[in-house]
Write an enzyme that holds these catalytic residues in place. Structure first.
Site, PDB file in Angstrom:
ATOM      1  N   ASP A  24       0.822  -1.210   0.000  1.00 56.57           N
ATOM      2  CA  ASP A  24       0.000   0.000   0.000  1.00 56.57           C
ATOM      3  C   ASP A  24       0.857   1.261   0.000  1.00 56.57           C
ATOM      4  OD1 ASP A  24      -2.276   1.847   0.754  1.00 56.57           O
ATOM      5  OD2 ASP A  24      -3.295  -0.082   0.871  1.00 56.57           O
ATOM      6  N   HIS A  52      -3.938   5.108   4.179  1.00 61.18           N
ATOM      7  CA  HIS A  52      -4.619   3.890   3.748  1.00 61.18           C
ATOM      8  C   HIS A  52      -3.961   2.623   4.303  1.00 61.18           C
ATOM      9  CE1 HIS A  52      -6.198   1.316   0.324  1.00 61.18           C
ATOM     10  NE2 HIS A  52      -7.269   2.022   0.614  1.00 61.18           N
ATOM     11  N   SER A  90     -11.558  -1.687   0.294  1.00 67.47           N
ATOM     12  CA  SER A  90     -10.260  -1.537   0.939  1.00 67.47           C
ATOM     13  C   SER A  90     -10.259  -2.057   2.349  1.00 67.47           C
ATOM     14  CB  SER A  90      -9.940  -0.053   1.098  1.00 67.47           C
ATOM     15  OG  SER A  90      -9.297   0.421   0.000  1.00 67.47           O
TER      16      SER A  90
END
Ligand SMILES: *[C@@H]1O[C@H](CO)[C@@H](O)[C@H](O)[C@H]1NC(C)=O
Ligand SMILES: *[C@@H]1O[C@H](CO)[C@@H](O)[C@H](O)[C@H]1NC(C)=O
Ligand SMILES: *[C@@H]1O[C@H](CO)[C@@H](O)[C@H](O)[C@H]1NC(C)=O
Ligand SMILES: [Ca+2]
Ligand SMILES: [Ca+2]
Length: 663
Positions: A205, A246, A421
């Site tokens: 990520d 994230h 996600s």
């Protein structure tokens, strides 16, 4: 009716690559999945640019120092060897070329090739890969009360972490309008003493805040790397809008620590996480993706990805050559031969997109995970496709603050993580639990366990389009949710008594290579009759994945729908309408549409492909080529397992297999 010709489909239609056209030779691993024979994908997207990265292939194996000398001579840095390149292939980066330009630099390619040791040099296209999920919210300062109860973790006791009561996806008590017991059933796994010990999940990520107090003790630095800036410290790059939160949020879902008074807990709170930073750079390249997915395959058990091609409902894109090779190598050789587990977010393109057009999610080697919200509906951004295997959870139904509660940048916690996600790392956590319960599970065992233990629970399609359907061996599936929501307790229990499934084979069941026209208002049907390679080395009697590798074009690609029906009558929608996709040129080129819905079925007989336009406007197109590839086992799986209850999925499938044999 057109019946399949037998034989080998290769060599018939290899053709030019123009813009988004994808030459995607299906990737069929050998019987025992040992030889890693990735037949690669080759494609350049219309929006590709050329980066300053080069793949340099030497005439023989060279060491890193020698590669470095060659690089330096021509003004390059040697970034290092390429995963799967046998020491012949290196990633070079030019020191002064811009990050991205629209034309190839023939000069630099020629320079490199002038060296006697260099066989080829390929300037790498740069393309877009986007994080799934909504834009991150900057967290408010939370002043949640909590009482710490440090010490032992007695069975049945809930974690004392302050955010645990907000983690409805771990334990749904009906908080925030949720549905009681609609959760991952993790307590039932924890109660068996299974918490993810000795399992590492890599978060591929935008980095991981590994100094976060709820993550730092579960951080596996040795297995981590920053491929975006080529150093061992995958720390997120600072931006004042928290854009790079994230990865940290995903990491906490897997392995945030328990009973430490900070944030909540991870699904596998004693497992480790590795940070692989590979997003957050101007352009993605095949080399960065490949090296990320092949990084430390014996130290990393599970790779979790919550990103992919743009979810605009018109992109058709997937892993390219080196990346495909790295995934196949990970699956065949990683984890000392048991195979790495790749977990993939199915996508956030909503009903406008179809995750079978995303070559990462649609791959057999990834487990693609969709999401549900806390009352059992699908989330409005969920994509659907027949390659989705199962589901976990994303946000709450009404209150935006009832997203997934997890760790956030700079030591903070958040309650608003969402999107598919958020769903993929939950699945990675559940698989980490299964691997602690039985470290000898293979990548395929994990998929079988997922199919057998996921539950329908109260999942439903908010728009009532996709219903739960029984396949030919009694397994319930839904086009949105796959085989249902993961059940950690059931998965751990079954993992403990699991014996690895028999060898896997792929059978090229037949093909039709002849253009057939498709018109609005009338379905076009093709049939392939197959004995699924009976009597050969690749006989398949018990299905796992099925691929329909298809070339087609249309005056409007987005209006084309495709359905595949198995001999046992299971109908998979392998391509749904994509309203935004107005392509009229490229179509699909040997695109491997995949379905999991026929899992466990007997594949002998007639497979039907239906192509039709879903549009009031007149459209036309051609189904140019279809080849059917069956993956599965010759021998019955699950023979040594004893079902806990006659109503369990395992019992139902076993009985279906036995009943068929009697006939
Ligand atoms: C990918 O592999 C194919 C087939 O081996 C080859 O034709 C193509 O040139 C490769 N693409 C790149 C960008 O290396
Ligand atoms: C932990 O995993 C490693 C390799 O993944 C293995 O060598 C080791 O024996 C395991 N340790 C325990 C306690 O299971
Ligand atoms: C679509 O495929 C047919 C059959 O191969 C071909 O004749 C036609 O030119 C193609 N159309 C486009 C727009 O490429
Ligand atoms: Ca905690
Ligand atoms: Ca998508």
């Amino acid at each position: 009716m057109v019946f399949a010709a037998w034989g080998n489909p290769s060599g018939l239609l290899m053709f030019l690559v123009c813009a988004l056209v994808v030459v995607f030779v299906t990737n069929v691993p050998s019987a025992v999945a040992k030889s890693g024979n990735a037949a690669p994908a080759a494609f350049n997207g219309r929006n590709d640019v050329f980066t300053s990265s080069f793949l340099v292939r030497f005439r023989r194996s060279v060491d890193n120092d020698l590669a470095g000398e060659v690089a330096a001579r021509y003004g390059f840095d040697n970034i290092g060897p390429l995963v799967g390149g046998n020491g012949n292939e290196y990633h070079f980066k030019h020191r002064t070329l811009p990050h991205a330009r629209t034309r190839r630099s023939i000069t630099h390619t020629r320079l490199l090739k002038s060296h006697p040791l260099v066989h080829t040099a390929v300037q790498q296209p740069g393309f877009k890969r986007v994080k799934r999920g909504l834009r991150p919210a900057i967290p408010a300062i939370h002043g949640l009360p909590f009482e710490s109860t440090f010490g032992a973790k007695p069975i049945g006791l809930e974690p004392s972490d302050p955010y645990f009561p907000l983690q409805w996806y771990l334990k749904n008590t009906g908080q925030n309008g949720g549905k009681m017991r609609l959760d991952l059933n993790v307590q039932a796994a924890w109660d068996q003493g299974i918490t993810g010990k000795n399992v590492t999940t890599a978060i591929m990520d935008d980095g991981v805040d590994y100094m976060h107090p709820d993550l730092k003790f579960n951080y596996n630095a040795e297995a981590s790397y920053d491929f975006s800036s080529n150093d061992p410290f995958p720390y997120p790059r600072y931006t004042d809008d928290w854009f790079n939160s994230h990865g940290t949020r995903c990491a906490g879902e897997v392995a945030a620590a328990r009973d430490n008074g900070i944030c909540g807990v991870g699904v596998a709170y004693d497992s480790k996480i590795a940070g692989i930073r590979m997003l957050d750079q101007p352009y993605m390249t095949d080399l960065i993706e490949a090296n990320s997915m092949g990084h430390e395959p014996h130290k990393i058990h599970i790779y979790s990805a919550s990103w992919g091609p743009t979810d605009d409902g018109k992109t058709v894109d997937g892993p390219r050559n080196a990346t495909m090779r790295a995934i196949v190598q990970g699956v065949n050789e990683g984890r000392n031969g048991l195979g790495n587990i790749y977990v993939w977010a199915s996508g956030d393109g909503g009903e406008e997109d179809d995750c079978n057009c995303d070559g990462y999610a649609a791959s057999m080697w990834t487990i693609s995970i969709n999401s549900a919200i806390n009352d059992g509906q699908n989330a409005h951004y969920d994509e659907s496709c027949s390659s989705t295997l199962a589901s976990t959870f994303s946000n709450g139904a009404k209150d935006p603050n009832t997203g997934v509660a997890t760790t956030d940048l700079y030591g903070k916690c958040t309650t608003t993580h969402s999107g598919t996600s958020a769903a993929a790392p939950e699945a990675a956590g559940v698989f980490a639990l299964a691997l602690e319960a039985n470290p000898s599970l293979t990548w395929r065992d994990i998929q079988h366990l997922t199919v057998l233990t996921s539950k329908r629970n109260s999942l439903f399609d908010a728009k009532n389009r996709f219903h739960w359907t029984m396949n030919g061996v009694g397994l319930e599936f839904n086009h949105l949710f796959g085989f249902g929501v993961l059940d950690a307790g059931a998965m751990v229990t079954l993992s403990k008594q699991w014996r690895s499934v028999p060898a896997r084979y792929h059978c090229e069941a037949g093909e039709i290579v002849e253009p057939n026209p498709i018109y609005t208002g009338r379905s076009m049907f093709l049939e392939i009759k197959t004995d699924s390679c009976k009597g050969t080395d690749t006989e398949v009697n018990y299905l796992e994945h099925v691929q329909a590798v298809i070339s087609a074009n249309a005056t409007r690609r987005g209006d084309l729908e495709l359905f595949l029906t198995s001999p046992m009558g299971t109908r998979s929608m392998i391509l749904s309408r994509r309203a935004n996709d107005d392509d009229h040129r490229d179509g699909f080129t040997k695109w491997p549409f995949m379905t999991t819905h026929s899992w466990g079925e007997y594949p002998h007989g007639t497979w039907k492909l239906e192509a039709r336009f879903n549009s009031p406007q007149p459209r036309s197109g051609w189904l140019i080529e279809w080849s059917l590839v069956l993956h599965g086992t010759k021998e019955a799986p699950y023979r040594t397992l004893s079902p806990a209850s006659p109503h369990s999925k395992l019992a139902i499938v076993k009985k279906a297999h036995e009943d068929r044999k009697m006939k």
